[in-house]
Design an enzyme around this catalytic site. Structure first.
Site, PDB file in Angstrom:
ATOM      1  N   GLU B 444       0.880  -1.187   0.000  1.00 45.17           N
ATOM      2  CA  GLU B 444       0.000   0.000   0.000  1.00 45.17           C
ATOM      3  C   GLU B 444       0.906   1.222   0.000  1.00 45.17           C
ATOM      4  O   GLU B 444       1.213   1.794   1.019  1.00 45.17           O
ATOM      5  CB  GLU B 444      -0.966   0.007   1.193  1.00 45.17           C
ATOM      6  CG  GLU B 444      -0.363  -0.269   2.549  1.00 45.17           C
ATOM      7  CD  GLU B 444      -1.337   0.087   3.686  1.00 45.17           C
ATOM      8  OE1 GLU B 444      -2.293   0.843   3.454  1.00 45.17           O
ATOM      9  OE2 GLU B 444      -1.119  -0.392   4.815  1.00 45.17           O
ATOM     10  N   GLU B 453       3.654   8.740  -4.381  1.00 46.40           N
ATOM     11  CA  GLU B 453       4.540   8.365  -3.265  1.00 46.40           C
ATOM     12  C   GLU B 453       5.528   7.287  -3.716  1.00 46.40           C
ATOM     13  O   GLU B 453       6.123   6.597  -2.905  1.00 46.40           O
ATOM     14  CB  GLU B 453       3.715   7.951  -2.035  1.00 46.40           C
ATOM     15  CG  GLU B 453       2.956   9.156  -1.456  1.00 46.40           C
ATOM     16  CD  GLU B 453       2.152   8.849  -0.192  1.00 46.40           C
ATOM     17  OE1 GLU B 453       2.326   7.756   0.371  1.00 46.40           O
ATOM     18  OE2 GLU B 453       1.365   9.725   0.225  1.00 46.40           O
TER      19      GLU B 453
END
Lengths: 644, 644
Positions: B444, B453
């Protein structure tokens, strides 16, 4: 649970913590926390990592407790981390030094992960602690919210008068000072002071009130025993603790209990009974906490005035520019409420009226009084009341440059039925072409530093329409300064990251400040001054001697005040030794130094102050000459000036 | 008194004001205020100065009331100043223009003196209003706390489809846009919209939700009459008002009463009975207020999630840098609570396990699953639960680079008794030398914009230890953008006074924003990707068409979202049309434009987005090409980048 309810006190000094001496691993920490909170402590100073740990490759840090055993808010509200005390960053032993650096960083990283508000780092182990400071400074660069509290024992040996060999005296303030200079006054570096059984002189203790002391760690060994066997403190310790309470420093009780006064057995903090967490025994250190609560509650309640001003403590404000800017209704409203001030004015005006008009003349002579800078009319009211009180006839001119205040003045005159006595002039006093001359000129143009809102320049402009034998109220005023330690103010100014803010004077309610020497006079002005050579430029040199037992200190700047003679013996002012009680119109002023100056023990401080006047502005310049020269601050008024 | 209690709603839309049409001089204003407040209005929009006043030398401004008749807090909480409507700064009549300028400045000075929060300035009298804007801009430079609300009638005539003659269409948004461009997007300049009886198309109304609308001035003429004779609004007006309530816009009722429904006589606002202040009659406009309260209270309560997030509305945050920085315990704690997200992961893992291991093999085959970026273990838990649910045997490796999270993982494994199933690896996934290869890789690593990210780079590093037929969960993800009007965000970024902040993407809960066109796909990534030519650089051009009836608008930047396919039909995302309900781990992302772009009616918007990869960082660049080119934003990642 706070130490007590002291009306209006919202500072941290309400809270009392307890140091956890042993390493409570696993469930021990939650149990110790529960027991301490239920015993009315507010927080723990607790070790985060097994003190037997030394770094080895691949090892998992042996923490006291997983982050999961307490909630995030418990961690951040109730735990101050205690960094392992064995670390020694300045050891000759390289391995110990490297292990220390790694462990310190790991422990701080863990504390950051837990979002603790603060960690206590151990006292420097030796007087040269440059490597310790370097590593801490590295860490501080990366911290965003957490504070580090450097633990420092509160000790200072007094040097013999005849034997000035400084090398033999110990003054732990010097350790702190070196450390924080190496860390460039980091705003996240604080002090936790260990309070021992013997205390240095009061003058040396006073220095700490201007330093960023967050906690006083009170050792149980510092307590005495009263007649009933309970712990108590010496008078000098009591005075010190009260000082801490008044300066928002919180207390942490530390040590083993020396006073087993209750019948119940000692609690979990006792080494012998470390596993009785579930029995609701009294905490071993409760008698010490009770005594702290007693000391706290014994203090006088905060005066109402102080409660009003509590949010202004150490809050830097730019001085008003009432000449350039128009004040707002709220500002007038606030200042008009200062009844003490207007009572003093009324007394002064009454005395002047009696001097001007003898009792024989009261029915034939009408005094012409001009209020210059009348605002919304409080001095007009005070003048008319003084006239009534003394039975003198008065003709008042109310001169005001702010057109918004003039609107209010018109309403006031109408409402009060003063039309026959008061004439409103909507004009700057410096340009007004007066139809007649005044017997008395009344003004309130003073700032925190007396002349800093340009009262001299305004009254010079107004004395054109004062009779040669006329009276000015105020008739004179004088400014004062004193050197202070004020690390909080320094850091707040530093946050602006420019020189201009270090060359600006601020109005500020001084709180966490150490006043190092009595205030001295700076500039004086008298009115009227019809001398053709009169100037409002000034230059003064001052020398301050610190009490011999103070020790060395750091000066961050100068606190400024004023005192004004309204008329004869009626004065008004905020100079601490002579200040008018219960007056709230002025906070002190603060002149910062760009770089704080270290003042060695028994060295005098010499400071020069200038008041400079240009065509469109007035400004101050200031500089330190001894113990070491500073740059001239605010040269040519480049950073801070008051507009004409 | 607020319109009603809507749980959790703390916005200004709770408050309803009333416009005072007549000039109540002297005691009239306090009486009108008392009457209005007792009739449940919250504030007045009231004239400050006699509308018959024209500047003359030496005159005192004929104000409605002395500052003394209301307390400072009454002035600032309950009075919005209404600037004289006769002023016309763009008149051909020079005297009128000069009188207008002087009066406007005097009235604003008086309002400042009273510390009012805001003044409403009259609508521009003609489409060229440069001199009006210049004077207002002058004034805005000197205001510190007070806002100016420019009154604008809400009208837009629709152009005929066959007849594109723009010169004949009226769109009051264009007046506002010119005015605010002339005033350089001043953050103290707002809009007060006059709501009339007819409304433009919904698409054109939607533009205003991204503009700084402070108040909707609802004319009584805009109301209809219901069967019982009470005022009500058309469905379209109701929808608009609900939109205002949801965007923190407060309502002001204005006009004469057209619905005299109560038996009691009309109140002080009625022209005929202006002097009945003391009789406790109902306010003439109360029926309109009652209807507003009904509309307000009829809205659904704010969902719990929305209440939690209310303080984040339009609050710009820098995106996390989880690769460079270590997250804190509190951050893990927050994200671990997002049960919807982990339920989706568990569903996806269960499906993958069933696909990997047929029912015949469950007792003989053990699937190797690696959680890369295990944090404090929520995906480890979801994986083990999926295994239990499907009866599959699992061997889990939990790979985590944050040593503080690894400490927690060790506690968790011990606490849950997972030692035989889970191996903890304290390492960055990109460097780990895995002892075996995985069947399933679970991660995740997604940000608000999907890849921002650096999930692509991390998973590229991790797929070294994924079997050739292995599965990545997520298996793909896509980013989306749409153009928005967002004047508040623009001003917040502008406050930094540099270009860098305009070349940075922000995580933000969008609230006062107008979404101008449906979102479109930007970048997609699929995992694993064993192609030797694979790259994570991307370049996309997008063209947005605004609905034809929108009119012109201003684009401040682009809102960004993502959608991820975890496995087959199990997805997860925040793209508005397909978003997973009740998930709170991600707010949208916002890419600003340095200079807001004016988009003429029916002109397409063309934007280009790049994803760039360097040796140590990844960044985006973006630029508008149509309707007019912007500079390339964030060239070479100079202002905003994500560290590798």
């Amino acid at each position: 649970m706070p130490l007590g309810q002291r009306a209006g006190d919202k500072s941290d000094s309400r809270y009392c913590g307890v140091e956890v001496l042993d390493f409570p691993a696993g469930d021990g920490l939650p149990a110790v926390l529960t027991h301490s909170l239920s015993s009315a402590f507010d927080f723990l100073l607790a070790p985060l990592v097994d003190p037997d740990y030394r770094p080895t490759p691949g090892a998992v840090l042996p923490v006291a407790a997983s982050d999961l055993v307490l909630s995030p808010s418990q961690w951040s509200s109730h735990i101050v981390g205690k960094i392992s005390e064995w670390i020694d960053l300045d050891s000759e032993d390289e391995q110990l030094r490297l292990d220390s650096e790694l462990t310190l960083k790991q422990e701080i990283a863990w504390a950051t992960h837990l979002s603790l508000q603060a960690c206590v780092i151990p006292p420097p182990k030796r007087s040269t602690c440059a490597n310790y400071a370097r590593v801490v400074n590295n860490i501080l660069q990366g911290l965003t919210n957490m504070q580090l509290w450097l633990r420092i024992p509160l000790e200072k040996s007094e040097s013999m008068d005849e034997d000035h060999d400084k090398s033999e005296t110990v003054d732990s303030w010097e350790w702190w000072n070196s450390f924080r200079l190496l860390c460039e006054h980091s705003s996240q570096l604080y002090v936790a002071l260990d309070i021992l059984s013997s205390l240095p002189s009061m003058n040396s203790l006073g220095r700490w009130f201007g330093e960023p002391v967050r906690a006083a760690i009170l050792q149980t060994d510092a307590f005495l025993t009263n007649a009933r066997g309970y712990p108590c403190l010496s008078k000098r310790h009591q005075t010190l603790l009260t000082g801490f309470f008044n300066h928002s420093v919180q207390v942490i009780i530390s040590g083993r209990s020396n006073h087993n006064v209750s019948q119940v057995s000692e609690g979990v903090l006792s080494r012998d009974e470390n596993h009785t967490e579930d029995t609701p025994t009294q905490h071993a250190l409760s008698p010490y906490l009770d005594y702290m609560a007693y000391l706290y509650q014994r203090m006088d309640p905060l005066p109402e005035q102080e409660r009003f001003e509590i949010n202004y403590r150490d809050f830097l404000q730019s001085p008003l520019q009432p000449l350039m800017d128009n004040l707002e209704a709220q500002t007038y409203e606030t200042f008009e409420k200062d009844t003490v001030k207007y009572t003093q004015y009324q007394r002064a005006i009454a005395k002047a009226l009696v001097d001007k008009v003898s009792d024989d003349e009261v029915s034939t002579t009408r005094t012409v009084l001009m209020v210059v800078g009348a605002g919304r009319g409080p001095l007009v009211r005070a003048s008319l009341q003084a006239a009534e009180e003394t039975g003198r006839m008065l003709k008042v001119y109310a001169v005001e440059k702010n057109p918004n205040a003039v609107i209010t003045l018109h309403s006031l005159i109408k409402l009060e039925g003063w039309e026959s006595m008061v004439t409103i002039i909507s004009s700057d006093m410096r340009c007004w072409d007066a139809p007649e001359k005044a017997d008395i000129l009344v003004s309130e143009l003073l700032g925190s530093f007396g002349d800093n809102e340009l009262s001299p320049e305004c009254l010079d402009g107004a004395q054109r329409f004062l009779k040669p034998d006329g009276i000015s109220i105020p008739s004179s005023y004088t400014s004062f300064i004193q050197p202070v330690t004020a690390s909080k103010l320094h850091n707040d100014i530093k946050a602006h990251k420019d020189i201009a803010h270090f060359e600006t004077a601020y109005v500020v309610k001084l709180h966490r400040v150490a006043r190092l020497a009595p205030p001295q006079e700076v500039f004086s002005f008298a009115h009227p001054n019809f001398s053709p050579k009169a100037t409002n430029q000034r230059y003064t040199k001052l020398q301050f001697e610190l009490p011999q037992d103070t020790g060395s200190c750091l000066v961050h700047g100068f606190a400024g005040y004023f005192d004004a003679v309204l008329y004869k013996d009626v004065h008004l002012g905020i100079e601490p030794n002579t200040c008018t009680p219960n007056m709230f119109s002025w906070f002190p002023i603060f002149f910062p130094l760009r770089k704080p100056i270290y003042v060695p023990s028994e060295s005098p401080i010499e400071v020069h102050f200038w008041r400079c006047c240009g065509a469109t502005k007035v400004w101050y310049e200031w500089a330190l000459v001894a113990p070491s020269p500073s740059p001239i601050h605010n040269s040519n008024g480049r950073s801070y000036w008051v507009g004409l």
